[in-house]
Scaffold this motif. Structure first.
Motif, mmCIF file in Angstrom:
data_model
loop_
_atom_site.group_PDB
_atom_site.id
_atom_site.type_symbol
_atom_site.label_atom_id
_atom_site.label_comp_id
_atom_site.label_asym_id
_atom_site.label_seq_id
_atom_site.Cartn_x
_atom_site.Cartn_y
_atom_site.Cartn_z
ATOM 1 N N GLN A 323 82.749 133.666 16.972
ATOM 2 C CA GLN A 323 82.394 133.249 15.617
ATOM 3 C C GLN A 323 82.722 134.394 14.660
ATOM 4 O O GLN A 323 81.856 135.205 14.301
ATOM 5 N N PRO A 324 83.986 134.471 14.259
ATOM 6 C CA PRO A 324 84.406 135.616 13.437
ATOM 7 C C PRO A 324 83.762 135.644 12.064
ATOM 8 O O PRO A 324 83.539 134.602 11.444
ATOM 9 N N VAL A 325 83.474 136.851 11.644
ATOM 10 C CA VAL A 325 82.968 137.060 10.286
ATOM 11 C C VAL A 325 84.176 137.178 9.376
ATOM 12 O O VAL A 325 84.994 138.085 9.523
ATOM 13 N N ALA A 326 84.273 136.262 8.417
ATOM 14 C CA ALA A 326 85.475 136.205 7.577
ATOM 15 C C ALA A 326 85.271 136.785 6.195
ATOM 16 O O ALA A 326 86.228 137.168 5.526
ATOM 17 N N GLU A 327 84.033 136.854 5.740
ATOM 18 C CA GLU A 327 83.774 137.340 4.390
ATOM 19 C C GLU A 327 82.802 138.515 4.447
ATOM 20 O O GLU A 327 81.641 138.358 4.808
ATOM 21 N N VAL A 328 83.312 139.678 4.091
ATOM 22 C CA VAL A 328 82.505 140.892 4.087
ATOM 23 C C VAL A 328 82.804 141.654 2.798
ATOM 24 O O VAL A 328 83.963 141.728 2.370
ATOM 25 N N ALA A 329 81.777 142.176 2.190
ATOM 26 C CA ALA A 329 81.975 142.945 0.958
ATOM 27 C C ALA A 329 82.848 144.159 1.240
ATOM 28 O O ALA A 329 82.607 144.910 2.195
ATOM 29 N N ASP A 398 80.743 145.108 13.036
ATOM 30 C CA ASP A 398 81.481 145.518 14.237
ATOM 31 C C ASP A 398 82.875 144.890 14.203
ATOM 32 O O ASP A 398 83.024 143.693 13.932
ATOM 33 N N VAL A 399 83.897 145.708 14.474
ATOM 34 C CA VAL A 399 85.270 145.198 14.420
ATOM 35 C C VAL A 399 85.491 144.066 15.415
ATOM 36 O O VAL A 399 86.388 143.234 15.225
ATOM 37 N N ARG A 400 84.658 144.001 16.473
ATOM 38 C CA ARG A 400 84.791 142.920 17.447
ATOM 39 C C ARG A 400 84.272 141.597 16.912
ATOM 40 O O ARG A 400 84.523 140.541 17.493
ATOM 41 N N ASP A 401 83.524 141.650 15.801
ATOM 42 C CA ASP A 401 83.001 140.434 15.176
ATOM 43 C C ASP A 401 83.799 140.014 13.956
ATOM 44 O O ASP A 401 83.620 138.900 13.455
ATOM 45 N N ASP A 405 92.507 138.925 11.123
ATOM 46 C CA ASP A 405 93.254 139.044 9.871
ATOM 47 C C ASP A 405 92.459 139.807 8.821
ATOM 48 O O ASP A 405 93.017 140.587 8.041
ATOM 49 N N GLU A 406 91.156 139.568 8.813
ATOM 50 C CA GLU A 406 90.301 140.256 7.845
ATOM 51 C C GLU A 406 90.236 141.746 8.151
ATOM 52 O O GLU A 406 90.256 142.587 7.248
ATOM 53 N N LEU A 407 90.176 142.094 9.442
ATOM 54 C CA LEU A 407 90.143 143.508 9.832
ATOM 55 C C LEU A 407 91.444 144.201 9.459
ATOM 56 O O LEU A 407 91.448 145.263 8.832
ATOM 57 N N TRP A 408 92.560 143.594 9.842
ATOM 58 C CA TRP A 408 93.856 144.239 9.625
ATOM 59 C C TRP A 408 94.206 144.308 8.141
ATOM 60 O O TRP A 408 94.954 145.179 7.715
#
Length: 577
Positions: A323-329, A398-401, A405-408
């Motif tokens: 369940q990826p986190v897609a929106e982070v400030a 956590d980068v695993r969550d 695409d959002e991380l990169w």
């Protein structure tokens, strides 16, 4: 593995395969009907001198021949399209799957082997699909139909089929059985040749610098000779197939004519029927030969399928979140908490007890001796590999969550060995931001101290770049890689010893130009030269995979013997130079 690969990737082509079977069935049945018509012309038309019957039956033969030609053409066309589509789909899936591999999986297989699996191996399975559509469907129909039609012509000669067909099948089966290990070894030998060739081409400068051309030529010669020897052994077995087939065919023909002549003389069979029986026996044996060709291809295709499925079944150690986190400030914050990393099977971890925080507007530098784990640490942030334990957090998540695409999107990485793709300067700079304008590209080049040399290149931004950037110097590659990261405007910059090929003056100007651009971003720099990181807000000193010092330059000189030793050694080297 082969059945599984075929079943999975041929599913979209079920209708085309059904059409191939239908066309092959009609075409094969037409070919089986022709000898019977020919026998009728001989026995009914020629023997009686009935020209009308000959013309009527000959017309039917012509019509049946046209049907056979049309059906065979359609079957081959649809079979070729199906095989090519199958190969395209498998190559695309393997390529996409490999793109999701972490550095660990890529290192496990090796780039040459992955290339071979996605080209040569897929081609072998693709060829099996093509031959199956043209031979495998027709062979059983022709075998069964030929037996039925031959028995219809004469039961007295049927014992010849009971002898000839098993002899041919057993002889070819024994040959093919010995070919299977050869095919398996041949794929490994191809991998070896590709690996050696790739190493020599990539490292040509090193080879020439150390005058190792004779050694490399000998090394490639050994790999090439091993492949040739394996191919020759397999080829000799393949060469036995045609003599065996021709021997059985010729002996069968002689036997049919010998024993059939006696039956004709006794009035038990007519000449036309004997001719038809001989043609049916030849068709049966040809069907057995076609099936044998298929069996000859199956072992090699099976080996190739195993290698393809091995790649597809290998999951990445960097698994996407459920369940990826897609929106982070977006805050440009990076934190490592008790990070540990150990390669599978290794006796000791590469990194252990790593904890630090990097925030927006601050520069964090990582320094240490060779093998201290600096590059591995940096690889954990964009998830090129995953931590064994502990957490890497970007903006508190956590980068695993995080969604990949959002991380990169938040990270701009300049690797230790900058790689440029074949194309132009502009296409390489737009790799991270396809919508960047020319003005933005020139601005990034200005900051990376690359504007001057790009402006002098023929075409400027449209100047060609060779694969790997081999037509520019090491320092130019580094500056273009830095400009590529700047075009992306990320929240976290990762520089993995990205200034090592620059002279001190260019290094200083580049770092000065970077400060205002990275004021709202976190900057992490891995460096070997102290002069590159002396002004960093936070310096982390690594030794044997652990942090032995953390602070600013002046503070570490007082509190960290390892850092002081590094500084002293570089100052001594500069004085000596």
């Amino acid at each position: 593995m082969l059945i599984r690969l075929l079943r999975t990737h041929l599913r979209p082509y079920r209708r085309a395969l059904a059409a191939v079977v239908a066309f092959q069935f009609v075409g094969t049945m037409a070919s089986l009907y022709l000898p019977s018509l020919n026998a009728d012309i001989i026995d009914q038309g020629v023997a009686r001198g009935d020209t009308g019957y000959i013309l009527h039956t000959g017309g039917w033969m012509l019509l049946v021949s046209l049907v056979q030609i049309a059906c065979s053409t359609a079957a081959v066309y649809l079979g070729a399209r199906t095989a090519m589509g199958f190969g395209r789909d498998v190559r695309a899936e393997v390529f996409g799957h490999v793109n999701r591999f972490s550095a660990r999986e890529v290192a496990r297989f090796g780039a040459p082997s992955l290339i071979t699996r996605n080209t040569n191996d897929v081609q072998q399975v693709q060829m099996l699909v093509l031959m199956s559509c043209t031979m495998l469907v027709a062979a059983p129909i022709m075998s069964v139909g030929g037996v039925v039609m031959a028995l219809r012509e004469d039961l007295g000669l049927s014992w010849l089929m009971l002898v000839c067909v098993p002899v041919l099948a057993i002889g070819l089966g024994l040959i093919i059985r010995r070919m299977v290990p050869g095919f398996r070894l041949m794929q490994t030998r191809i991998d070896t040749v590709n690996r050696v060739l790739r190493e020599q081409i990539t490292g040509i400068r090193v080879v020439r610098a150390f005058v190792r051309e004779p050694y490399e030529t000998e090394r490639f010669g050994r790999a090439n000779a091993d492949l040739t020897a394996t191919a020759l052994r397999t080829g000799r077995l393949m060469a036995l197939i045609f003599p065996v087939v021709m021997l059985v065919l010729n002996v069968s023909s002689v036997a049919v004519l010998w024993f059939g002549a006696e039956r004709v003389d006794a009035g038990q069979i007519q000449v036309g029927a004997l001719t038809a029986f001989l043609q049916y026996l030849m068709q049966i044996l040809m069907a057995v030969m076609m099936a044998t060709f298929m069996l000859m291809m199956v072992p090699r295709a099976a080996v190739c399928a195993e290698r393809i499925v091995e790649v597809l079944d290998t999951g990445s150690s960097v698994a996407p979140p459920a369940q990826p986190v897609a929106e982070v400030a977006a805050r440009g914050e990076l934190e490592l908490r008790d990070v540990r990393f150990q390669y599978p099977g290794a006796s000791a971890p590469v990194l252990h007890d790593i904890s630090f925080r990097a925030t927006a507007g601050r520069t964090t530098a990582i320094i240490g001796s060779t093998g201290a784990g600096k590059t591995t640490l940096l690889s954990l942030i964009p998830r090129l590999v995953d931590t064994t334990s502990g957490s890497v957090l970007v903006d508190g998540v956590d980068v695993r969550d995080l969604a990949p695409d959002e991380l990169w999107r938040r990270i701009g990485l300049v690797p230790q060995r900058p790689y440029l793709f074949s194309g132009t300067v502009a296409s390489n700079l737009r790799y991270g931001n396809p919508h960047a304008t020319d003005d933005e590209l020139w601005a990034a080049l200005e900051i990376a101290q690359a504007r001057d040399f790009v402006a002098t290149m023929p075409g400027g931004l449209d100047a060609p770049i060779a694969q790997g950037g081999t037509n520019v110097s090491g320092g130019q590659r580094q500056r273009l890689a830095i400009a590529r990261a700047l075009v992306r405007r990320p929240e976290i910059y990762l520089f993995d010893d990205s200034f090592s090929a620059l002279d001190l003056g260019t290094d200083a100007r580049l770092r000065a130009a970077l400060r205002p651009v990275t004021a709202d971003a976190a900057v992490v720099i891995v460096a070997q030269r102290v002069s590159t990181i002396v002004d960093a807000d936070q310096i982390i000193v690594l030794e044997d995979g652990g942090i032995v010092g953390m602070g600013r330059h002046a503070e570490l000189l007082e509190t960290c013997p390892t850092y002081a030793e590094i500084v002293a050694s570089q100052q001594t080297a500069e004085v000596t130079a």
